[in-house]
Design a protein around this motif. Structure first.
Motif: not given
Length: 188
Positions: A18-21, A57-60, A62-63, A144-146
C-alpha cells in the motif's frame, strides 16, 4: 504456529504494498534468493532472477516517479488497484500448508484489504499535501511512504509476528479514523 507466522508475514508485506507496490515484492525476491523466505507453491517465480531484475527496475522507477510533482497524484489512480492486486499476490505467496479456499480468502480479504487501506491513507495524505502546499510537500510524503514500505518489508521478513501486530494495529486505527470521519460527516 506456522499459519500465524505466514499470516503475519503476508499481511505485513501486503500493507507495505500500500505504501509502494514493488518494494515488498523486491524484498521477497531477495529474501527468497538468499534462503530467508520460503514462498508458497506456485509462487516460486517471485524468487527467480528475471523477477528480481524486474522488481528492482520497477521499484526504482516507482520510487523516482513519486518525486515528480503532479505525476505522483496521477500514479495514485493506477497504484490503488495495483496495490490491492499486489497485496493479494503477496499474501497468497506467503500462506502455505492450508486449503486453497483459506489461502485465497485470506489473500483477498486480509492481503487486498491491508494494501487497500494503506494505499487509501497515502492517497489522502498526498491529496492533503497537494491541497495545502501546491505539491511542494509531496516529496516529503513520498519519502515517508517509501521509507515505510522498506521498513515494513524488512521487519516483516525479519520479525513477522512483530510486524504483523504493528500492521494490524495501524489498520485498526486507520479504519476507526475513517469510520469516525464518515460518522462525523453524516451527523452534520
Amino acid at each position: 504456529m506456522e499459519i500465524v507466522l505466514s499470516v503475519c508475514l503476508g499481511i505485513s508485506l501486503a500493507a507495505a504494498c500500500g505504501f509502494r507496490i514493488f518494494v515488498p515484492l523486491l524484498a521477497m525476491s531477495i529474501a527468497s534468493r538468499t534462503g530467508h523466505l520460503a514462498l508458497g507453491p506456485g509462487f516460486e517465480w517471485i524468487g527467480s532472477v528475471p523477477a528480481l531484475v524486474a522488481f528492482a527496475v520497477a521499484t526504482g522507477a516507482e520510487l523516482i516517479a513519486y518525486f515528480v510533482p503532479w505525476l505522483d497524484n496521477l500514479l495514485d489512480t493506477v497504484a490503488t488497484p495495483a496495490a490491492v492486486i499486489a497485496g493479494i499476490v503477496v499474501m497468497a505467496s506467503c500462506v502455505s500448508g492450508t486449503s486453497p479456499l483459506l489461502r485465497w480468502a485470506l489473500a483477498i480479504v486480509a492481503g487486498g484489504g491491508a494494501a487497500g487501506i494503506v494505499q487509501g491513507m497515502t492517497v489522502v495524505a498526498r491529496g492533503a499535501s497537494t491541497a495545502t502546499t501546491g505539491g511542494l510537500g509531496n516529496p516529503v510524503v513520498s519519502t515517508v511512504e517509501a521509507g515505510g514500505s522498506v521498513l515494513v518489508s524488512v521487519l516483516a521478513i525479519a520479525l513477522p509476528v512483530l510486524a504483523g501486530i504493528a500492521v494490524i494495529l495501524l489498520l485498526v486505527l486507520a479504519v476507526r479514523k475513517i469510520v469516525g470521519r464518515f460518522r462525523g460527516a453524516h451527523a452534520v
